[in-house]
Write a protein that holds these residues in place. Structure first.
Motif, PDB file in Angstrom:
ATOM      1  N   TYR A   1       0.842  -1.197   0.000  1.00 57.46           N
ATOM      2  CA  TYR A   1       0.000   0.000   0.000  1.00 57.46           C
ATOM      3  C   TYR A   1       0.874   1.243   0.000  1.00 57.46           C
ATOM      4  CZ  TYR A   1       1.372   0.114   4.882  1.00 57.46           C
ATOM      5  OH  TYR A   1       2.121   0.144   6.024  1.00 57.46           O
ATOM      6  N   ARG A   2       0.276   2.380  -0.366  1.00 59.08           N
ATOM      7  CA  ARG A   2       0.963   3.671  -0.259  1.00 59.08           C
ATOM      8  C   ARG A   2       0.879   4.141   1.188  1.00 59.08           C
ATOM      9  NH1 ARG A   2       2.281   7.208  -4.519  1.00 59.08           N
ATOM     10  NH2 ARG A   2       3.408   8.174  -2.812  1.00 59.08           N
ATOM     11  N   HIS A   3       1.894   4.815   1.637  1.00 60.71           N
ATOM     12  CA  HIS A   3       1.930   5.316   3.014  1.00 60.71           C
ATOM     13  C   HIS A   3       1.306   6.706   3.095  1.00 60.71           C
ATOM     14  CE1 HIS A   3       4.856   2.323   4.902  1.00 60.71           C
ATOM     15  NE2 HIS A   3       4.471   1.839   3.745  1.00 60.71           N
ATOM     16  N   THR A   4       0.111   6.822   2.533  1.00 67.72           N
ATOM     17  CA  THR A   4      -0.659   8.064   2.567  1.00 67.72           C
ATOM     18  C   THR A   4      -2.087   7.711   2.959  1.00 67.72           C
ATOM     19  OG1 THR A   4      -1.241   7.870   0.220  1.00 67.72           O
ATOM     20  CG2 THR A   4       0.715   9.161   0.744  1.00 67.72           C
ATOM     21  N   LYS A   5      -2.835   8.726   3.411  1.00 63.86           N
ATOM     22  CA  LYS A   5      -4.247   8.515   3.723  1.00 63.86           C
ATOM     23  C   LYS A   5      -5.034   8.479   2.431  1.00 63.86           C
ATOM     24  CE  LYS A   5      -4.825  10.436   8.312  1.00 63.86           C
ATOM     25  NZ  LYS A   5      -5.582  11.369   9.121  1.00 63.86           N
ATOM     26  N   PRO A   6      -6.057   7.705   2.299  1.00 66.57           N
ATOM     27  CA  PRO A   6      -6.566   6.720   3.253  1.00 66.57           C
ATOM     28  C   PRO A   6      -5.952   5.330   3.056  1.00 66.57           C
ATOM     29  CG  PRO A   6      -8.108   6.869   1.459  1.00 66.57           C
ATOM     30  CD  PRO A   6      -6.976   7.850   1.159  1.00 66.57           C
ATOM     31  N   ASP A   7      -4.996   5.214   2.137  1.00 67.01           N
ATOM     32  CA  ASP A   7      -4.424   3.911   1.792  1.00 67.01           C
ATOM     33  C   ASP A   7      -3.910   3.148   3.014  1.00 67.01           C
ATOM     34  OD1 ASP A   7      -4.429   5.812  -0.383  1.00 67.01           O
ATOM     35  OD2 ASP A   7      -3.362   4.334  -1.588  1.00 67.01           O
TER      36      ASP A   7
ATOM     37  N   GLU B   1      -4.342  -1.054   7.232  1.00 68.42           N
ATOM     38  CA  GLU B   1      -4.372  -1.425   8.653  1.00 68.42           C
ATOM     39  C   GLU B   1      -5.659  -2.178   9.000  1.00 68.42           C
ATOM     40  OE1 GLU B   1      -3.872   0.665  13.043  1.00 68.42           O
ATOM     41  OE2 GLU B   1      -3.843   1.912  11.254  1.00 68.42           O
ATOM     42  N   LYS B   2      -6.796  -1.718   8.473  1.00 67.18           N
ATOM     43  CA  LYS B   2      -8.078  -2.398   8.732  1.00 67.18           C
ATOM     44  C   LYS B   2      -8.097  -3.810   8.131  1.00 67.18           C
ATOM     45  CE  LYS B   2     -10.801   1.839   8.945  1.00 67.18           C
ATOM     46  NZ  LYS B   2     -11.206   2.008  10.285  1.00 67.18           N
TER      47      LYS B   2
ATOM     48  N   VAL C   1      -3.448  -2.641  -1.946  1.00 63.77           N
ATOM     49  CA  VAL C   1      -4.473  -1.609  -1.809  1.00 63.77           C
ATOM     50  C   VAL C   1      -4.236  -0.616  -2.944  1.00 63.77           C
ATOM     51  CG1 VAL C   1      -5.379   0.213  -0.315  1.00 63.77           C
ATOM     52  CG2 VAL C   1      -4.571  -1.948   0.690  1.00 63.77           C
ATOM     53  N   CYS C   2      -5.230  -0.488  -3.836  1.00 63.96           N
ATOM     54  CA  CYS C   2      -5.061   0.307  -5.060  1.00 63.96           C
ATOM     55  C   CYS C   2      -5.892   1.590  -5.024  1.00 63.96           C
ATOM     56  CB  CYS C   2      -5.469  -0.515  -6.281  1.00 63.96           C
ATOM     57  SG  CYS C   2      -4.495  -2.007  -6.496  1.00 63.96           S
ATOM     58  N   SER C   3      -5.206   2.691  -5.234  1.00 62.21           N
ATOM     59  CA  SER C   3      -5.839   4.000  -5.346  1.00 62.21           C
ATOM     60  C   SER C   3      -5.139   4.741  -6.493  1.00 62.21           C
ATOM     61  CB  SER C   3      -5.678   4.780  -4.039  1.00 62.21           C
ATOM     62  OG  SER C   3      -4.324   5.151  -3.853  1.00 62.21           O
ATOM     63  N   LYS C   4      -5.568   5.943  -6.750  1.00 59.95           N
ATOM     64  CA  LYS C   4      -4.922   6.735  -7.800  1.00 59.95           C
ATOM     65  C   LYS C   4      -3.463   7.025  -7.465  1.00 59.95           C
ATOM     66  CE  LYS C   4      -9.201   8.928  -9.261  1.00 59.95           C
ATOM     67  NZ  LYS C   4      -9.930  10.204  -9.394  1.00 59.95           N
ATOM     68  N   ARG C   5      -3.069   6.819  -6.219  1.00 57.40           N
ATOM     69  CA  ARG C   5      -1.693   7.062  -5.787  1.00 57.40           C
ATOM     70  C   ARG C   5      -0.788   5.843  -6.012  1.00 57.40           C
ATOM     71  NH1 ARG C   5      -5.493   9.194  -3.148  1.00 57.40           N
ATOM     72  NH2 ARG C   5      -5.920   7.344  -1.920  1.00 57.40           N
TER      73      ARG C   5
ATOM     74  N   LEU D   1       2.037   5.726  -8.654  1.00 55.60           N
ATOM     75  CA  LEU D   1       3.131   6.661  -8.380  1.00 55.60           C
ATOM     76  C   LEU D   1       4.162   6.077  -7.412  1.00 55.60           C
ATOM     77  CD1 LEU D   1       0.923   9.852  -7.870  1.00 55.60           C
ATOM     78  CD2 LEU D   1       2.087   9.102  -9.961  1.00 55.60           C
ATOM     79  N   SER D   2       3.888   4.913  -6.880  1.00 49.20           N
ATOM     80  CA  SER D   2       4.767   4.318  -5.878  1.00 49.20           C
ATOM     81  C   SER D   2       5.728   3.307  -6.491  1.00 49.20           C
ATOM     82  CB  SER D   2       3.948   3.612  -4.803  1.00 49.20           C
ATOM     83  OG  SER D   2       4.790   2.842  -3.975  1.00 49.20           O
ATOM     84  N   PRO D   3       7.021   3.618  -6.507  1.00 50.31           N
ATOM     85  CA  PRO D   3       7.977   2.623  -6.994  1.00 50.31           C
ATOM     86  C   PRO D   3       8.027   1.392  -6.077  1.00 50.31           C
ATOM     87  CG  PRO D   3       9.122   4.604  -6.203  1.00 50.31           C
ATOM     88  CD  PRO D   3       7.654   4.891  -6.150  1.00 50.31           C
ATOM     89  N   TRP D   4       7.739   1.557  -4.780  1.00 52.27           N
ATOM     90  CA  TRP D   4       7.757   0.421  -3.854  1.00 52.27           C
ATOM     91  C   TRP D   4       6.618  -0.548  -4.136  1.00 52.27           C
ATOM     92  CZ3 TRP D   4      11.621  -1.245  -1.074  1.00 52.27           C
ATOM     93  CH2 TRP D   4      12.651  -0.358  -0.748  1.00 52.27           C
ATOM     94  N   CYS D   5       5.409  -0.037  -4.386  1.00 52.79           N
ATOM     95  CA  CYS D   5       4.277  -0.929  -4.692  1.00 52.79           C
ATOM     96  C   CYS D   5       4.555  -1.703  -5.974  1.00 52.79           C
ATOM     97  CB  CYS D   5       2.976  -0.140  -4.810  1.00 52.79           C
ATOM     98  SG  CYS D   5       2.349   0.494  -3.234  1.00 52.79           S
ATOM     99  N   THR D   6       5.089  -1.037  -6.973  1.00 54.45           N
ATOM    100  CA  THR D   6       5.424  -1.698  -8.236  1.00 54.45           C
ATOM    101  C   THR D   6       6.486  -2.770  -8.005  1.00 54.45           C
ATOM    102  OG1 THR D   6       4.866   0.264  -9.516  1.00 54.45           O
ATOM    103  CG2 THR D   6       6.331  -1.333 -10.570  1.00 54.45           C
ATOM    104  N   ARG D   7       7.498  -2.429  -7.238  1.00 55.71           N
ATOM    105  CA  ARG D   7       8.577  -3.369  -6.931  1.00 55.71           C
ATOM    106  C   ARG D   7       8.058  -4.591  -6.173  1.00 55.71           C
ATOM    107  NH1 ARG D   7      11.715  -5.072  -3.197  1.00 55.71           N
ATOM    108  NH2 ARG D   7      13.954  -5.328  -3.414  1.00 55.71           N
ATOM    109  N   GLU D   8       7.148  -4.366  -5.232  1.00 58.09           N
ATOM    110  CA  GLU D   8       6.605  -5.480  -4.442  1.00 58.09           C
ATOM    111  C   GLU D   8       5.807  -6.448  -5.310  1.00 58.09           C
ATOM    112  OE1 GLU D   8       6.576  -2.880  -0.321  1.00 58.09           O
ATOM    113  OE2 GLU D   8       4.680  -3.172  -1.389  1.00 58.09           O
TER     114      GLU D   8
END
Length: 132
Positions: free
Chosen positions: A18-24, A29-30, A84-88, A91-98
């Protein structure tokens, strides 16, 4: 992709990306809490015991090892990848890498994208749009 994964015993039932931004991160966490608090009925387990479902989420499970090494090990030791997929997300190289790392060891059918915002074409990274 690794063969013979059907009988493998995994350390984690799932790795949550997931991205480390709200609400992601709040949704991640939920999901983490929901999975780990779920109790599989003992009648559904081969050994007849209650089995705990353990989830890897970086805020809860990271060790003191190198970040990339810790994440790669957790991805190999997870049966499923929940992203967890959002418009953000794109933009995350970590999510892509994972996702890319998980696909090295697991079948695409073990990847579970959870769309929390937008449409797939704007919220899935390239790795998710090319699932087989």
């Amino acid at each position: 992709m690794e063969n013979n994964t059907e009988n493998k015993k995994y350390k984690y039932i799932a790795f949550i990306s997931y991205r480390h931004t709200k609400p992601d991160f709040e949704i991640a966490e939920k999901i983490h809490q929901a999975i780990e608090s779920f109790r599989v009925p003992k009648e559904l387990n081969i050994d007849g015991k209650y089995n705990e479902l353990r989830v890897f989420r970086d805020r809860e499970e990271l060790t003191t090892k190198d970040l990339s090494e810790s994440l790669d090990e957790a991805l190999r030791e997870s049966e499923y990848l929940i992203i967890v997929c959002s418009k953000r997300t794109p933009l995350s190289p970590w999510c892509t890498r994972e996702v890319r790392e998980f696909k090295k060891y697991h079948d695409d059918s073990k990847i579970i994208p959870i769309l929390i915002e937008g449409e797939p074409y704007e919220s899935f990274n390239e790795e998710l749009t090319n699932l087989r």
